[in-house]
Design a protein around this motif. Structure first.
Motif, PDB file in Angstrom:
ATOM      1  N   LEU A  39       0.851  -1.198   0.000  1.00 49.43           N
ATOM      2  CA  LEU A  39       0.000   0.000   0.000  1.00 49.43           C
ATOM      3  C   LEU A  39       0.889   1.251   0.000  1.00 49.43           C
ATOM      4  N   ALA A  40       1.916   1.264   0.821  1.00 49.63           N
ATOM      5  CA  ALA A  40       2.805   2.421   0.880  1.00 49.63           C
ATOM      6  C   ALA A  40       3.554   2.601  -0.443  1.00 49.63           C
ATOM      7  N   ILE A  41       4.027   1.507  -1.040  1.00 45.45           N
ATOM      8  CA  ILE A  41       4.745   1.586  -2.322  1.00 45.45           C
ATOM      9  C   ILE A  41       3.805   2.103  -3.414  1.00 45.45           C
ATOM     10  N   THR A  42       2.596   1.560  -3.480  1.00 44.20           N
ATOM     11  CA  THR A  42       1.621   1.969  -4.505  1.00 44.20           C
ATOM     12  C   THR A  42       1.213   3.428  -4.302  1.00 44.20           C
ATOM     13  N   PHE A  43       0.913   3.805  -3.064  1.00 39.54           N
ATOM     14  CA  PHE A  43       0.534   5.192  -2.779  1.00 39.54           C
ATOM     15  C   PHE A  43       1.670   6.139  -3.136  1.00 39.54           C
ATOM     16  N   GLY A  44       2.911   5.772  -2.785  1.00 39.51           N
ATOM     17  CA  GLY A  44       4.082   6.593  -3.107  1.00 39.51           C
ATOM     18  C   GLY A  44       4.258   6.752  -4.611  1.00 39.51           C
ATOM     19  N   ALA A  45       4.066   5.658  -5.353  1.00 42.10           N
ATOM     20  CA  ALA A  45       4.217   5.714  -6.818  1.00 42.10           C
ATOM     21  C   ALA A  45       3.131   6.607  -7.426  1.00 42.10           C
ATOM     22  N   ILE A  46       1.907   6.448  -6.971  1.00 38.11           N
ATOM     23  CA  ILE A  46       0.809   7.271  -7.488  1.00 38.11           C
ATOM     24  C   ILE A  46       1.033   8.734  -7.115  1.00 38.11           C
ATOM     25  N   TYR A  47       1.466   8.976  -5.877  1.00 33.97           N
ATOM     26  CA  TYR A  47       1.738  10.358  -5.449  1.00 33.97           C
ATOM     27  C   TYR A  47       2.851  10.972  -6.306  1.00 33.97           C
ATOM     28  N   PHE A  48       3.914  10.197  -6.532  1.00 36.27           N
ATOM     29  CA  PHE A  48       5.022  10.695  -7.355  1.00 36.27           C
ATOM     30  C   PHE A  48       4.552  11.017  -8.771  1.00 36.27           C
ATOM     31  N   LEU A  49       3.808  10.092  -9.388  1.00 38.11           N
ATOM     32  CA  LEU A  49       3.306  10.322 -10.752  1.00 38.11           C
ATOM     33  C   LEU A  49       2.379  11.547 -10.805  1.00 38.11           C
ATOM     34  N   MET A  50       1.495  11.679  -9.828  1.00 43.28           N
ATOM     35  CA  MET A  50       0.562  12.815  -9.821  1.00 43.28           C
ATOM     36  C   MET A  50       1.310  14.132  -9.617  1.00 43.28           C
ATOM     37  N   SER A  51       2.276  14.151  -8.665  1.00 46.75           N
ATOM     38  CA  SER A  51       2.952  15.420  -8.356  1.00 46.75           C
ATOM     39  C   SER A  51       3.944  15.816  -9.438  1.00 46.75           C
ATOM     40  N   ILE A  53       3.945  14.623 -12.857  1.00 45.75           N
ATOM     41  CA  ILE A  53       3.482  14.581 -14.246  1.00 45.75           C
ATOM     42  C   ILE A  53       2.085  15.191 -14.393  1.00 45.75           C
ATOM     43  N   ALA A  54       1.101  14.643 -13.705  1.00 42.45           N
ATOM     44  CA  ALA A  54      -0.293  15.030 -13.939  1.00 42.45           C
ATOM     45  C   ALA A  54      -0.601  16.427 -13.393  1.00 42.45           C
ATOM     46  N   LEU A  55      -0.244  16.700 -12.153  1.00 41.91           N
ATOM     47  CA  LEU A  55      -0.590  17.993 -11.557  1.00 41.91           C
ATOM     48  C   LEU A  55       0.103  19.168 -12.242  1.00 41.91           C
ATOM     49  N   PRO A  56       1.380  19.076 -12.654  1.00 45.90           N
ATOM     50  CA  PRO A  56       1.968  20.198 -13.398  1.00 45.90           C
ATOM     51  C   PRO A  56       1.234  20.467 -14.721  1.00 45.90           C
ATOM     52  N   ARG A  57       0.817  19.398 -15.398  1.00 44.42           N
ATOM     53  CA  ARG A  57       0.067  19.592 -16.650  1.00 44.42           C
ATOM     54  C   ARG A  57      -1.268  20.283 -16.376  1.00 44.42           C
ATOM     55  N   VAL A  58      -1.964  19.837 -15.349  1.00 40.47           N
ATOM     56  CA  VAL A  58      -3.252  20.462 -15.001  1.00 40.47           C
ATOM     57  C   VAL A  58      -3.019  21.918 -14.584  1.00 40.47           C
ATOM     58  N   GLY A  59      -1.956  22.154 -13.808  1.00 42.32           N
ATOM     59  CA  GLY A  59      -1.642  23.524 -13.387  1.00 42.32           C
ATOM     60  C   GLY A  59      -1.330  24.427 -14.574  1.00 42.32           C
ATOM     61  N   SER A  60      -0.558  23.898 -15.532  1.00 37.77           N
ATOM     62  CA  SER A  60      -0.243  24.719 -16.709  1.00 37.77           C
ATOM     63  C   SER A  60      -1.502  24.981 -17.541  1.00 37.77           C
ATOM     64  N   ILE A  61      -2.384  24.017 -17.624  1.00 37.74           N
ATOM     65  CA  ILE A  61      -3.650  24.213 -18.349  1.00 37.74           C
ATOM     66  C   ILE A  61      -4.491  25.272 -17.653  1.00 37.74           C
ATOM     67  N   LEU A  62      -4.580  25.183 -16.315  1.00 39.43           N
ATOM     68  CA  LEU A  62      -5.355  26.187 -15.573  1.00 39.43           C
ATOM     69  C   LEU A  62      -4.731  27.576 -15.698  1.00 39.43           C
ATOM     70  N   ALA A  63      -3.389  27.652 -15.665  1.00 36.32           N
ATOM     71  CA  ALA A  63      -2.716  28.947 -15.817  1.00 36.32           C
ATOM     72  C   ALA A  63      -2.963  29.513 -17.210  1.00 36.32           C
ATOM     73  N   ALA A  64      -2.909  28.647 -18.223  1.00 39.76           N
ATOM     74  CA  ALA A  64      -3.163  29.108 -19.594  1.00 39.76           C
ATOM     75  C   ALA A  64      -4.603  29.606 -19.729  1.00 39.76           C
ATOM     76  N   ARG A  65      -5.539  28.892 -19.138  1.00 35.50           N
ATOM     77  CA  ARG A  65      -6.949  29.327 -19.184  1.00 35.50           C
ATOM     78  C   ARG A  65      -7.125  30.653 -18.463  1.00 35.50           C
ATOM     79  N   LYS A  66      -6.441  30.800 -17.297  1.00 39.40           N
ATOM     80  CA  LYS A  66      -6.544  32.047 -16.542  1.00 39.40           C
ATOM     81  C   LYS A  66      -5.977  33.208 -17.358  1.00 39.40           C
ATOM     82  N   ASP A  67      -4.815  32.983 -18.008  1.00 39.79           N
ATOM     83  CA  ASP A  67      -4.219  34.029 -18.840  1.00 39.79           C
ATOM     84  C   ASP A  67      -5.142  34.373 -20.010  1.00 39.79           C
ATOM     85  N   LYS A  68      -5.725  33.368 -20.632  1.00 42.93           N
ATOM     86  CA  LYS A  68      -6.641  33.591 -21.763  1.00 42.93           C
ATOM     87  C   LYS A  68      -7.870  34.380 -21.307  1.00 42.93           C
TER      88      LYS A  68
END
Length: 183
Positions: A39-51, A53-68
């Motif tokens: 559970l700790a290994i899986t949670f750590g891997a998911i947390y690492f992938l989200m922090s 890869i996924a969250l920076p992409r979502v953040g950049s999309i939200l920033a681009a939308r805010k700028d637009k």
């Protein structure tokens, strides 16, 4: 067990019988340590992938939308300011046009009034001249008629006197009597 006619057995027993009573593996207390590690290994891997890869992409999309959105809002505000300036310029132009039209209308009215006054003065002058000519003609006709009246009155008086007296009347005496009556 139940026996049928041919000697075969039929049943609903589980193979292995009642001796096989194992618990569900996730609930088995012997497996808790391994499950917690996975559970700790899986949670750590998911947390690492989200922090990473996924969250920076979502953040950049939200920033681009805010700028637009902000650029669209600023463009809309600029367009609104431009429209207000254009409306003010239009109102100013419309006011100037109305003022000019009013000035032209007043000038045309004054010009028409002057022309009407000139025509009226000319017409009055013409009518006064005709009136003076008519009055002069009436006066000459009246004086001619009055001269004739004296002659007619003298002739009538002489005829009446001659008829009443039987003698011809004195024209000088009749004219003196008519002049005395007029005077």
């Amino acid at each position: 067990m139940a026996h049928d006619a041919e000697g075969l057995q039929a049943g609903t027993e589980v193979p292995g019988g009642p001796a096989h009573e194992a618990t569900f593996p996730p609930f088995d207390p012997n497996n808790f340590a391994a499950e917690l590690i996975w559970l700790a290994i899986t949670f750590g891997a998911i947390y690492f992938l989200m922090s990473r890869i996924a969250l920076p992409r979502v953040g950049s999309i939200l920033a681009a939308r805010k700028d637009k959105i902000e650029s669209d809002l600023s463009a809309a505000a600029k367009a609104q300011d431009d429209a207000a300036a254009a409306a003010a310029a239009h109102e100013k132009t419309l006011g100037a046009a109305k003022s000019k039209a009013q000035t032209l209308g007043q000038a045309a009215h004054a010009d028409a009034q002057k022309q009407a006054d000139v025509r009226r003065a000319a017409l009055e002058s013409e009518l006064n001249a005709k009136l003076a000519a008519a009055e002069a003609q009436i006066a000459s006709t009246k004086s001619a008629a009055m001269a004739n009246v004296d002659a007619i009155a003298a002739e009538t008086a002489q005829a009446i006197l001659q008829h009443v007296t039987g003698k011809p009347a004195d024209p000088a005496a009749v004219s003196a009597a008519i002049a005395a009556l007029k005077g």
